[in-house]
Design an enzyme around this catalytic site. Sequence first.
Site, mmCIF file in Angstrom:
data_model
loop_
_atom_site.group_PDB
_atom_site.id
_atom_site.type_symbol
_atom_site.label_atom_id
_atom_site.label_comp_id
_atom_site.label_asym_id
_atom_site.label_seq_id
_atom_site.Cartn_x
_atom_site.Cartn_y
_atom_site.Cartn_z
ATOM 1 C CB VAL A 12 -0.970 -0.002 1.207
ATOM 2 C CG1 VAL A 12 -1.781 1.281 1.239
ATOM 3 C CG2 VAL A 12 -1.896 -1.211 1.151
ATOM 4 C CE LYS A 90 -6.663 -5.256 5.941
ATOM 5 N NZ LYS A 90 -6.565 -5.838 4.629
ATOM 6 C CD GLU A 114 -13.958 5.164 0.948
ATOM 7 O OE1 GLU A 114 -14.686 6.098 1.300
ATOM 8 O OE2 GLU A 114 -14.397 3.992 0.818
ATOM 9 C CB VAL A 117 -14.165 -1.325 4.027
ATOM 10 C CG1 VAL A 117 -15.235 -2.323 3.572
ATOM 11 C CG2 VAL A 117 -14.063 -1.308 5.540
ATOM 12 N N GLY A 172 0.051 -11.081 -4.645
ATOM 13 C CA GLY A 172 0.150 -10.006 -3.647
ATOM 14 C C GLY A 172 -1.185 -9.619 -3.031
ATOM 15 C CG ASP A 186 -9.086 -8.873 5.391
ATOM 16 O OD1 ASP A 186 -8.290 -8.000 5.775
ATOM 17 O OD2 ASP A 186 -9.765 -8.757 4.346
ATOM 18 C CE LYS A 190 -10.726 -5.808 3.971
ATOM 19 N NZ LYS A 190 -10.310 -6.714 2.903
ATOM 20 N N GLY A 288 -4.984 -4.879 -3.740
ATOM 21 C CA GLY A 288 -3.960 -4.551 -4.731
ATOM 22 C C GLY A 288 -3.461 -3.132 -4.533
HETATM 23 N N1 HSE Z 1 -5.951 -9.272 2.014
HETATM 24 C C1 HSE Z 1 -6.993 -8.343 1.727
HETATM 25 C C2 HSE Z 1 -7.955 -8.992 0.738
HETATM 26 C C3 HSE Z 1 -6.398 -7.079 1.181
HETATM 27 O O1 HSE Z 1 -7.596 -10.018 0.165
HETATM 28 O O2 HSE Z 1 -9.052 -8.480 0.533
HETATM 29 C C4 HSE Z 1 -7.344 -5.921 1.114
HETATM 30 O O3 HSE Z 1 -7.857 -5.585 2.373
#
Ligand code: HSE
Length: 344
Positions: A12, A90, A114, A117, A172, A186, A190, A288
Site C-alpha cells: 500500500v 482495517k 476509506e 474496506v 500479492g 479480514d 471490514k 492490490g
Molecule cells: N488481504 C486483503 C484482501 C487485502 O484479500 O481483501 C485488502 O484488504
Amino acid sequence: MTKIAILGYGIVGAGVDAVLREAGGFGALAVKYILDIRDLSDSRVVKDFSLVENDPEIAVVVESIGGRKAAYDFTKRALAAKKHVVTSNKELVAENGAELLRLAKENGVNYLFEASVGGGIPIIHPLCQCMGANVVTDIVGILNGTSNYILTHMEREGVSFDTALKEAQKLGYAEADPSADVDGLDCARKICILANLAFGRHVPPVNISVEGIRGITPAHLREASKAGYALKLLGRAHKKAGELPRVYTAPYLVPKTHPLAAVTDVFNAVVLRGSVTGDVMFYGRGAGARPTASAVISDILDCLRSADPLCGRGWSADPLDIAPPGDAAGFTFSNGDKMRVLDS
Ligand code: HSE
C-alpha cells in the site's frame, strides 16, 4: 505543497508513492518521509518516527504499516501532533476506530480510512455521507479479495484450496499471514467497520461469529454450481425492527441470479439497503496496490479540503449488543455438509 509522511513501504505505502509520483503529486502533494525499518535506497527513508511527529511541515501521515502495535502508537502520536492520518489498516480501525476518531476530533484533524474496506471501492464515504437520508438496515458484502479469488479459481479450474491460495499470495492479494483472509478475520474486521458506521456503536471483531473458507472443497463448488448457486464468503450486518442487530461472516450460497454471484476473482462488492434508496451496490477491486492507493490518496485530498471530520462522526465507543447470526442453513450437500443460502 502539502508534505506527507508514509509509514510502512509495503504494497500500500509503495503504491501510494508510485501513484503520487505518476500524477505529479496532483499539483499539491509531496512525500517528504517514508518510515520503514528496512534499509531502502531512498533519501526520504527515516527510521525514527519523532522526525515525522516533530516536523511542522508534515500535514498528513499515511499509516500503511498494518497491524496494531506500532500503527496504534504512531497514529495516536501523529493525531496528537495535529496531523491528519489516513489509513488502509482495517485491523486498527476495526479495533480502535472510535477512540482514534475521538482523538482526531479533539485535535481538529481527520482520521480517514476509506481504503480499509473494499480497496479501491468508495464505500465508507458513501455510507457516511451519501446515505445520510437513510436508515441503513442491511449490509452484505464480498469483502475479502483473496478468498473470492480462491473460490473463483477453485470453481473454474477445479484446483485445491492450497493451490488457489498460493496463486493469490503470488499476486500479492493475501495478507502476510493468509489465515486472516481465509479464516474470515479480514472480512470480519471490514464488516465490523461498516456496522460501526451504519449502526453508530462499536462492534469489536472478537464479539462476532467468524467463519472462513478453509473447509470448502472443489466438490462443494461443483455441487453448488449445479444447484444454481455461487459459493461466496460474505460479511453481513443487519437489523430488523424489535430485534438486536446481527453482524457476522460466513460462507453462503448466493443464487446465480443475485448480483453478488457475478463478483469474481479479487473483486469485492457491497450491497447497502437504505430505508429510502432500497438496495445500492458498490463494486470494484478490493485489494492490490493501485486500487488501495486510489482510496488513500482520495482521503489525503479530502484532508486538504476540510479539517472537519468527514466520516465516522457518529461512531460511539459504546459496544453494540448483537444477536448470534441469523439464517439457518438452507442447503445440504450430498456429503451432509450444510450451508446458508442468501435470500434476495
Ligand atoms: N488481504 C486483503 C484482501 C487485502 O484479500 O481483501 C485488502 O484488504
